[in-house]
Design a protein around this motif. Structure first.
Motif, short mmCIF file in Angstrom:
data_model
loop_
_atom_site.label_atom_id
_atom_site.label_comp_id
_atom_site.label_asym_id
_atom_site.label_seq_id
_atom_site.Cartn_x
_atom_site.Cartn_y
_atom_site.Cartn_z
N ASP A 73 0.81 -1.21 0.00
CA ASP A 73 0.00 0.00 0.00
C ASP A 73 0.85 1.27 0.00
O ASP A 73 0.92 1.98 1.00
CB ASP A 73 -0.90 -0.06 1.24
CG ASP A 73 -1.97 1.01 1.22
OD1 ASP A 73 -2.23 1.60 0.16
OD2 ASP A 73 -2.55 1.26 2.29
N ARG A 80 -6.59 7.02 -1.91
CA ARG A 80 -6.89 5.71 -2.49
C ARG A 80 -7.76 4.96 -1.48
O ARG A 80 -7.59 5.09 -0.27
CB ARG A 80 -5.62 4.92 -2.83
CG ARG A 80 -4.81 4.37 -1.67
CD ARG A 80 -5.24 3.07 -1.15
NE ARG A 80 -4.65 2.77 0.14
CZ ARG A 80 -5.02 3.30 1.27
NH1 ARG A 80 -5.99 4.19 1.34
NH2 ARG A 80 -4.43 2.96 2.41
N ASN A 97 -5.51 -0.61 -5.56
CA ASN A 97 -4.36 -0.14 -6.36
C ASN A 97 -3.90 -1.19 -7.37
O ASN A 97 -2.77 -1.13 -7.86
CB ASN A 97 -3.19 0.27 -5.43
CG ASN A 97 -2.71 -0.90 -4.57
OD1 ASN A 97 -3.04 -2.06 -4.83
ND2 ASN A 97 -1.92 -0.60 -3.56
N ALA A 162 -9.03 0.18 -9.69
CA ALA A 162 -7.72 0.26 -10.34
C ALA A 162 -7.42 -1.08 -11.00
O ALA A 162 -7.65 -2.14 -10.41
CB ALA A 162 -6.64 0.59 -9.30
#
Lengths: 276, 276, 276
Positions: A73, A80, A97, A162
């Protein structure tokens, strides 16, 4: 036969030197005391989303049904989102992500998805939020204990996630395949992003040979069924235990000898006529 | 008091960086969901059968009754067998390459032995067989869940097993003992393959001194009951917590100072008269 | 909902290469088969009591109620005592060398304390005592299973315990704070022994700037709410997830760039007027 316990399988880039992994275990067990935790690995390189995603997709089919918690992360403290994704057999929890995307696809694609934004299922940090400890570990433990994914936050559409970044090999008109090293394991075996079917289409059969070009250096590799079938010092190409092509040396590190690491590009070409 | 759960104790050379250990946990828990797994260590040097066998024999008496799964397997993909061995208190599962032999002897010798060749108790790999994941982990989990060892494969006679390679010290007519370092632990303590009884037979008593020759370099070591009983900078010889002679320095690494590592040979001689 | 199982949370400097951790798990599970063990970390530097104490105090509020077993023990084999300390929510077990003291204080101070000197609750070693395996792990497991702390040994008064060594920052008349790095985590973030309240008292507010002097080198740090709020290459000061001030760089190692490690001293001064 006892009832099946709830499971969380846990992958991260936390390492094992700090107490992060133990603290996340403690947080999860405080929520769900009968939880069983499988540590997939915590030695993903710091912030290496791609390596985490690839390890997860290799492992996911072997994990017990339940929840997968994955934390790599780099965006901690940004906007995010942290998410939970419903899949066949359970849920995946992690940052949005791209880390989760290949594993979600591997197990059949997403069902419901939520952003983990309901503070009732989070810890309050004494300072900056430690998203693994304060948001994602509790969410994993609540899901494992039977709390509905709908309770954990706001629904998200899958199109808003994402994307995962999986490098695809390129096939050229001259028959070469440009690929790259996906993963170097502890024994120095180098998994490529090339499937054995791509070699077969070019006329290479098990037992045959391919040319491998790495940074201007040409090698020949022998497609063998297992490590030990290569001749001493012979570079072996084999279909590894995940079904992908890999370069290997028997009982030695192909990565060290060929100076390969994850992400290194190479080209492979059929040598169908050669039988030395 | 709840029922005692089934146990598998697990040792390997897989390391912790790749997901191999987590995947084997997942495979075992899929077979036996209430299984409890003890990780002995997974940082045996790659393919170092001897180090794995020695760690296993040190640990085995402290492991819970049940199954021991040990995987250090340079022969993956060859025709070396994977085996299960019945012992007092449970079973050992691993490759037939000598890895298990010292531990089997330590717990009283083998009962039934089978080659793990029944595919009904194996996973099907998408490529090359990953014997730990596909053959040995499932066998360990099935044994822990109560499946009969007879179901797992073909019986083998104990005389057909690969022997364990335990280096024995040599006693010379001049009173010297030629031994070697079995193990260097994290703190730099060097366990030798020499038992304290061998020193006593040569007239050295606790509190006395021995001469230690390593590669032409002569040292004197003081037989003390515990690390902290050595004088500062004094080389200590003590009976370690496994009952073997070890060379140590108080709060420092004897291995670093003496440049010792596992397998290094040395000679020990009594210095019975010396009282400096 | 099943009954809550007994828990031991375990921290040590044993590393993961040797079989020490696995052996202690085995010993505890032999005493208490339904025990659940949380590994906090085992990679505290060899004999680094301070680092162990700091990791324990960071982790302790997140561990499940039950027993904490902590072993960083340079005095193994001396007459330093092994102790068990009753606290709110359970017990801490470890050597009496200051390792436990900050965590005991964090959870409200000690209740009953005993020296672990009752051999009925110990293992007999074949050689030198391995205090973690033979004394402290069994004590932790017996306490977790409900054995009274009074049974484990001789009562001790809290005033007789070795104190914890927590370095306190010094505040000078000229407004500077002399502190030090408590901990460098895997990502290179450097936790200081300075609380945000100390900055606020000097007129620095979140969003403001402080001067940081490290070995004669002056830097400016920007107090930001999260890693990602710092400008690229800007040194960030933030209140970390444990509530302490930390120096950090977004997605890079502040420790590497500033050559910081645990124990390094530095001074911090308010730069209240500066708004570049």
């Amino acid at each position: 036969m006892p009832d099946r316990p709830p499971f969380v399988s846990f992958l991260s880039d936390y390492g094992r030197v700090d107490e992060f992994v133990g603290v996340c275990h403690g947080v999860m067990l405080d929520v769900t005391p009968d939880l069983r935790i499988v540590d997939i690995t915590h030695d993903i390189g710091p912030f290496d989303i791609r390596a985490g995603a690839l390890a997860l997709v290799r492992a996911v089919q072997y994990l017990p049904d339940g929840v997968v918690l994955a934390v790599v992360d780099p965006g901690v403290g940004t906007d995010r989102r942290c998410i939970a994704v419903e899949v066949d057999g359970g849920f995946l929890v992690g940052p949005d992500n791209g880390l989760l995307a290949p594993a979600v696809a591997m197990v059949g694609g997403p069902g419901r998805i939520v952003a983990l934004d309901n503070p009732e299922y989070q810890l309050v940090a004494p300072g900056a939020t430690f998203a693994g400890r304060d948001i994602m570990a509790p969410a994993a433990a609540y899901l494992a204990s039977g709390v509905s994914i709908d309770a954990l936050g706001t629904p998200i559409d899958a199109s808003g996630l994402a994307p995962g970044l999986v490098p695809l090999p390129q096939e050229a008109d001259d028959g070469t395949i440009s690929g790259e090293v996906l993963w170097v394991d502890r024994f120095g075996n180098c998994q490529l992003n090339i499937a054995p079917e791509q070699l077969v289409e070019r006329g290479v059969m098990p037992g045959g040979y391919v040319g491998v070009t790495i940074g201007g250096d040409d090698r020949r590799a022998h497609w063998v069924p297992a490590f030990a079938d290569a001749k001493p010092a012979e570079l072996a190409l084999l279909v590894d235990s995940y079904g992908m092509c890999a370069l290997a040396l028997d009982q030695r590190s192909a990565a060290a000898e060929l100076k390969l690491r994850a992400g290194r590009t190479l080209t492979v070409v059929a040598l169908p006529e050669e039988r030395p």
